[in-house]
Scaffold this active site. Structure first.
Site, PDB file in Angstrom:
ATOM      1  N   ASN A 163      25.902   5.280  35.253  1.00 45.44           N
ATOM      2  CA  ASN A 163      25.928   5.558  36.692  1.00 45.44           C
ATOM      3  C   ASN A 163      27.012   4.762  37.407  1.00 45.44           C
ATOM      4  O   ASN A 163      27.635   5.254  38.346  1.00 45.44           O
ATOM      5  CB  ASN A 163      24.555   5.267  37.302  1.00 45.44           C
ATOM      6  CG  ASN A 163      23.520   6.257  36.821  1.00 45.44           C
ATOM      7  OD1 ASN A 163      23.603   7.444  37.112  1.00 45.44           O
ATOM      8  ND2 ASN A 163      22.553   5.777  36.051  1.00 45.44           N
ATOM      9  N   ASP A 164      27.246   3.535  36.971  1.00 48.23           N
ATOM     10  CA  ASP A 164      28.343   2.759  37.529  1.00 48.23           C
ATOM     11  C   ASP A 164      29.673   3.471  37.312  1.00 48.23           C
ATOM     12  O   ASP A 164      30.492   3.597  38.235  1.00 48.23           O
ATOM     13  CB  ASP A 164      28.397   1.381  36.868  1.00 48.23           C
ATOM     14  CG  ASP A 164      27.409   0.408  37.474  1.00 48.23           C
ATOM     15  OD1 ASP A 164      27.485   0.184  38.691  1.00 48.23           O
ATOM     16  OD2 ASP A 164      26.573  -0.124  36.732  1.00 48.23           O
ATOM     17  N   ILE A 165      29.895   3.919  36.087  1.00 46.75           N
ATOM     18  CA  ILE A 165      31.176   4.552  35.758  1.00 46.75           C
ATOM     19  C   ILE A 165      31.317   5.886  36.476  1.00 46.75           C
ATOM     20  O   ILE A 165      32.344   6.165  37.117  1.00 46.75           O
ATOM     21  CB  ILE A 165      31.319   4.716  34.237  1.00 46.75           C
ATOM     22  CG1 ILE A 165      31.361   3.340  33.568  1.00 46.75           C
ATOM     23  CG2 ILE A 165      32.581   5.512  33.898  1.00 46.75           C
ATOM     24  CD1 ILE A 165      31.237   3.390  32.050  1.00 46.75           C
TER      25      ILE A 165
END
Length: 403
Positions: A163-165
């Protein structure tokens, strides 16, 4: 590449960890001039993370300049305000209100730069959760992804900062769209991306499944697959291989490749629904067949029949993958200890070429002096700011503006 798509776009990045740097990486690899703002002296704490965080900085900070500056000092803040006034984009993924208190929020910065596109990356978009703290683990748990990844009763975080990426990628996509709109309006805007809504987008297909069928999606390890042959098999040499058969044409090719004419001749198995219904009979036969082969032999049969297959690789094995040995697939970087480390390039091609390395991983404040000089600061002013620790520069070659 002779010219990159975002060449000429200037980005000022206030970021740490993964989400913000990932957005900056996409923009930088596509040609934008990205100037990463770091705390004076110590730099981004992500540089020093141990364990699973040790790869964050080298993976997400190539092709960027580093300006180490004391934002709590009047002169340091003024320098950054000058920098932003001439920028196209600001990106940030700090806790809500941090940059606003410094006078670096969107509403304040747009006064001097109405064309500014300001990307704010947070845990949640507008709604009752928007002020909550979040991280990838949190949104995977509350957003259904951990439930779908682990076996029943054992929610499991996906094995990367997905999700960060992707939140960073969607942020970069929003920036590019806003820059395109600015061509027509002349105005910038505030754009946002998030972890939670990104995660929900990822599990949207499972939400849709429930809406269409009325049946809740089961965790992936125990799901009823849409295809009869779509799983991991053990091989003779104690290795594993994934094989997928997702069409009737592939089923016929699979049976020919693995000498399973008896299965191919069964009328009920000629269509996918029939094969799914007959999984309890089909799968043990296929398991026995593949278990009699080495992984290399099974892979050879699949490749010859143009079937989807995959060895079960560990991340460290990818350094030796033939596909990644193709020029441009990996970006060669230099770690602070001098070690050369190739890491994955941006997974896109432009006329057959991948965006490559223009700037190696920056030292803390490596570009502080040159950025200040570009804003009109004299060598004497830059030397004084270095001496007073208003800015700092790790690399010896830029310790003095006169050098």
């Amino acid at each position: 590449m002779s010219r990159l798509p975002l060449q000429g776009v200037k980005v000022v990045e206030f970021s740490h960890m993964v989400m913000g740097p990932a957005a900056g990486l996409v923009l930088a690899d596509l040609g934008a001039e990205v100037i990463k703002i770091e705390p004076v002296g110590e730099g981004d704490k992500t540089r020093r993370l141990p364990g699973s965080g040790a790869g964050y900085f080298p993976m997400f900070n190539r092709n960027k300049q580093s300006l180490a500056v004391d934002l709590k000092s009047t002169e340091g803040l003024e320098l950054v305000r000058k920098l932003v006034a001439g920028a196209d984009v600001v990106t940030e993924n700090f806790r809500g209100g941090v940059l606003d208190k410094l006078g670096l929020g969107y509403e304040e910065l747009r006064k001097d730069n109405p064309g500014l596109v300001y990307l704010s990356m947070k845990g949640f978009l507008t709604g009752p959760y928007e002020n909550r703290a979040a991280m990838d683990e949190v949104v995977q748990m509350m957003g259904g992804l951990a439930y779908m990844t682990g076996p029943p009763g054992q929610p499991l975080r996906a094995g990367t900062s997905i999700n960060d990426i992707m939140g960073g990628m969607f942020g970069a996509l929003a920036v590019i769209a806003a820059l395109y709109e600015r061509v027509h309006t002349g105005e910038g805007q505030l754009v946002r991306s998030s972890l939670f809504e990104n995660n929900v987008f990822l599990v949207g297909q499972h939400m849709a499944q429930f809406g269409v069928t009325g049946n809740a999606a089961r965790p992936m390890p125990v799901r009823l697959s849409a295809w009869a042959v779509y799983e991991v098999f053990e091989t003779l040499d104690d290795e594993k291989i994934f094989v997928g058969v997702v069409s009737d044409t592939q089923w016929a090719a699979f049976c020919r490749a693995f000498d399973l004419e008896d299965l191919a001749s069964v009328e009920e198995y000629r269509t996918n629904p029939g094969r799914v219904a007959g999984r309890e009979t089909i799968i043990p036969i296929i398991k026995a067949k593949i278990a009699s082969m080495t992984r290399a032999e099974a892979a050879s049969h699949c490749e010859a029949a143009v079937l989807p297959f995959a060895p079960i690789n560990r991340p460290e094995e990818l350094f030796d993958d033939p596909q990644l040995a193709v020029p441009g697939a990996m970006t060669p970087l230099t770690l602070p200890n001098g070690k050369q480390l190739p890491l994955p390039a941006l997974p896109v091609e432009f006329d057959g070429e991948r965006p490559g390395l223009r700037l190696d991983l920056p030292g803390i404040g490596e570009h502080s002096a040159s950025v200040a000089a570009s804003l009109g600061y004299s060598p004497e002013q830059i030397d004084r700011m270095l001496e007073e620790n208003i800015i700092s520069a790790e690399t010896a070659g830029v310790l003095s503006a006169r050098g």
